[in-house]
Design a protein around this motif. Sequence first.
Motif, PDB file in Angstrom:
ATOM      1  N   MET A 176      17.643 -12.794  26.138  1.00  0.00           N
ATOM      2  CA  MET A 176      16.482 -12.678  26.758  1.00  0.00           C
ATOM      3  C   MET A 176      15.250 -11.448  25.951  1.00  0.00           C
ATOM      4  SD  MET A 176      15.314 -14.738  30.330  1.00  0.00           S
ATOM      5  CE  MET A 176      14.533 -16.014  29.351  1.00  0.00           C
ATOM      6  N   ILE A 177      14.367 -11.883  26.564  1.00  0.00           N
ATOM      7  CA  ILE A 177      13.024 -10.216  26.809  1.00  0.00           C
ATOM      8  C   ILE A 177      12.580 -10.137  28.188  1.00  0.00           C
ATOM      9  CG2 ILE A 177      11.074  -9.188  25.677  1.00  0.00           C
ATOM     10  CD1 ILE A 177      10.769 -11.598  23.393  1.00  0.00           C
ATOM     11  N   PHE A 178      12.928 -11.233  28.742  1.00  0.00           N
ATOM     12  CA  PHE A 178      12.097 -10.406  30.626  1.00  0.00           C
ATOM     13  C   PHE A 178      13.215 -10.866  31.105  1.00  0.00           C
ATOM     14  CE2 PHE A 178       7.983 -11.646  27.802  1.00  0.00           C
ATOM     15  CZ  PHE A 178       7.513  -9.760  28.397  1.00  0.00           C
ATOM     16  N   LYS A 179      12.881 -10.313  32.681  1.00  0.00           N
ATOM     17  CA  LYS A 179      14.016 -11.006  33.411  1.00  0.00           C
ATOM     18  C   LYS A 179      13.687 -12.680  33.331  1.00  0.00           C
ATOM     19  CE  LYS A 179      16.003 -10.352  37.914  1.00  0.00           C
ATOM     20  NZ  LYS A 179      16.146  -8.966  39.375  1.00  0.00           N
ATOM     21  N   ARG A 180      12.209 -13.135  33.763  1.00  0.00           N
ATOM     22  CA  ARG A 180      11.853 -14.113  34.038  1.00  0.00           C
ATOM     23  C   ARG A 180      10.629 -14.316  33.921  1.00  0.00           C
ATOM     24  NH1 ARG A 180      13.226 -13.697  39.269  1.00  0.00           N
ATOM     25  NH2 ARG A 180      11.687 -13.531  39.986  1.00  0.00           N
ATOM     26  N   PRO A 220       1.275   8.214  37.093  1.00  0.00           N
ATOM     27  CA  PRO A 220       1.760   8.085  36.139  1.00  0.00           C
ATOM     28  C   PRO A 220       2.605   7.588  35.167  1.00  0.00           C
ATOM     29  CG  PRO A 220       3.013   9.348  37.814  1.00  0.00           C
ATOM     30  CD  PRO A 220       1.835   8.385  37.812  1.00  0.00           C
ATOM     31  N   PRO A 221       2.572   7.237  34.088  1.00  0.00           N
ATOM     32  CA  PRO A 221       3.659   6.222  33.412  1.00  0.00           C
ATOM     33  C   PRO A 221       4.374   6.394  33.256  1.00  0.00           C
ATOM     34  CG  PRO A 221       1.821   7.006  31.426  1.00  0.00           C
ATOM     35  CD  PRO A 221       2.357   7.532  32.877  1.00  0.00           C
ATOM     36  N   ARG A 222       5.929   5.564  33.728  1.00  0.00           N
ATOM     37  CA  ARG A 222       7.293   6.063  33.132  1.00  0.00           C
ATOM     38  C   ARG A 222       7.321   4.698  32.779  1.00  0.00           C
ATOM     39  NH1 ARG A 222       9.118   4.609  39.209  1.00  0.00           N
ATOM     40  NH2 ARG A 222      10.026   1.686  38.523  1.00  0.00           N
ATOM     41  N   GLN A 223       8.791   4.950  32.623  1.00  0.00           N
ATOM     42  CA  GLN A 223       9.291   3.631  31.225  1.00  0.00           C
ATOM     43  C   GLN A 223      10.636   2.793  32.102  1.00  0.00           C
ATOM     44  OE1 GLN A 223      12.274   5.185  28.209  1.00  0.00           O
ATOM     45  NE2 GLN A 223      10.846   5.957  26.973  1.00  0.00           N
ATOM     46  N   VAL A 224       9.939   1.639  31.688  1.00  0.00           N
ATOM     47  CA  VAL A 224      10.239   0.428  32.498  1.00  0.00           C
ATOM     48  C   VAL A 224      11.138  -0.471  31.412  1.00  0.00           C
ATOM     49  CG1 VAL A 224      10.022  -1.481  34.250  1.00  0.00           C
ATOM     50  CG2 VAL A 224       8.658   0.519  33.889  1.00  0.00           C
ATOM     51  N   ARG A 225      11.808  -0.838  32.124  1.00  0.00           N
ATOM     52  CA  ARG A 225      13.065  -2.282  31.056  1.00  0.00           C
ATOM     53  C   ARG A 225      12.465  -3.247  30.559  1.00  0.00           C
ATOM     54  NH1 ARG A 225      17.976  -0.891  28.523  1.00  0.00           N
ATOM     55  NH2 ARG A 225      18.220  -3.000  28.974  1.00  0.00           N
ATOM     56  N   LEU A 226      12.276  -4.008  29.105  1.00  0.00           N
ATOM     57  CA  LEU A 226      11.958  -5.310  29.110  1.00  0.00           C
ATOM     58  C   LEU A 226      12.529  -6.691  29.831  1.00  0.00           C
ATOM     59  CD1 LEU A 226      10.880  -5.553  25.844  1.00  0.00           C
ATOM     60  CD2 LEU A 226       8.913  -5.158  27.897  1.00  0.00           C
ATOM     61  N   ASP A 227      13.909  -6.356  30.158  1.00  0.00           N
ATOM     62  CA  ASP A 227      15.035  -7.027  30.768  1.00  0.00           C
ATOM     63  C   ASP A 227      15.115  -7.210  31.853  1.00  0.00           C
ATOM     64  OD1 ASP A 227      16.533  -4.952  31.237  1.00  0.00           O
ATOM     65  OD2 ASP A 227      17.699  -5.988  29.840  1.00  0.00           O
ATOM     66  N   GLN A 228      13.862  -5.878  32.521  1.00  0.00           N
ATOM     67  CA  GLN A 228      13.889  -6.525  34.411  1.00  0.00           C
ATOM     68  C   GLN A 228      12.658  -6.633  34.635  1.00  0.00           C
ATOM     69  OE1 GLN A 228      15.893  -5.517  36.393  1.00  0.00           O
ATOM     70  NE2 GLN A 228      17.198  -5.595  34.607  1.00  0.00           N
ATOM     71  N   LEU A 229      10.714  -6.918  33.947  1.00  0.00           N
ATOM     72  CA  LEU A 229      10.130  -7.657  34.357  1.00  0.00           C
ATOM     73  C   LEU A 229      10.338  -8.519  34.436  1.00  0.00           C
ATOM     74  CD1 LEU A 229       8.636  -4.855  31.279  1.00  0.00           C
ATOM     75  CD2 LEU A 229       8.478  -4.895  34.030  1.00  0.00           C
ATOM     76  N   VAL A 230       9.645  -9.253  35.531  1.00  0.00           N
ATOM     77  CA  VAL A 230       9.038 -11.002  35.931  1.00  0.00           C
ATOM     78  C   VAL A 230       7.563 -11.107  34.887  1.00  0.00           C
ATOM     79  CG1 VAL A 230       8.823 -12.328  37.321  1.00  0.00           C
ATOM     80  CG2 VAL A 230      10.289 -10.715  37.443  1.00  0.00           C
ATOM     81  N   HIS A 272       9.428  -5.080  18.023  1.00  0.00           N
ATOM     82  CA  HIS A 272       9.485  -4.284  17.115  1.00  0.00           C
ATOM     83  C   HIS A 272      10.967  -3.731  17.488  1.00  0.00           C
ATOM     84  CE1 HIS A 272       5.074  -3.055  16.718  1.00  0.00           C
ATOM     85  NE2 HIS A 272       5.449  -3.333  15.099  1.00  0.00           N
ATOM     86  N   GLN A 273      12.035  -4.098  18.719  1.00  0.00           N
ATOM     87  CA  GLN A 273      13.392  -3.874  19.064  1.00  0.00           C
ATOM     88  C   GLN A 273      13.232  -2.995  19.746  1.00  0.00           C
ATOM     89  OE1 GLN A 273      15.858  -4.398  16.036  1.00  0.00           O
ATOM     90  NE2 GLN A 273      15.228  -6.757  15.023  1.00  0.00           N
ATOM     91  N   ARG A 274      11.916  -2.487  20.904  1.00  0.00           N
ATOM     92  CA  ARG A 274      12.203  -1.591  21.340  1.00  0.00           C
ATOM     93  C   ARG A 274      12.357  -2.052  23.442  1.00  0.00           C
ATOM     94  NH1 ARG A 274       7.003  -0.191  18.690  1.00  0.00           N
ATOM     95  NH2 ARG A 274       5.419  -0.877  20.384  1.00  0.00           N
ATOM     96  N   PRO A 275      13.620  -2.101  24.086  1.00  0.00           N
ATOM     97  CA  PRO A 275      13.767  -2.494  25.097  1.00  0.00           C
ATOM     98  C   PRO A 275      13.436  -2.609  26.116  1.00  0.00           C
ATOM     99  CG  PRO A 275      15.630  -1.152  24.485  1.00  0.00           C
ATOM    100  CD  PRO A 275      14.212  -0.880  23.506  1.00  0.00           C
TER     101      PRO A 275
END
Length: 99
Positions: A1-5, A26-36, A84-87
Amino acid sequence: MIFKRVGDGRPYPEHGLSSGGWAKIPPRQVRLDQLVTTRDTLRLADLLDEDSTFYGDLFAHVVAWNGELYLEDGLHRAMRAALHQRPVLHARVLEVAAS
């Protein structure tokens, strides 16, 4: 699954942040699988457009509310990262107080 929901709409309260306000975070990295997501559809033209950020922010906009991370703007960026298979995704994260 790409996104959390995959969601449809913004469950968090209106934050009233303008484009200039987002730019100050400021931008920061966020994991795709934690995003709704807050949208359940994506226009293919947005995903494939190389100039999609020409008039907008280079970073996605995420709202942190009630322990969840909601992707408010930048679904096409998130999908491009996934293809691009970036998490992770670089995003500006706004903390909104729990209601």
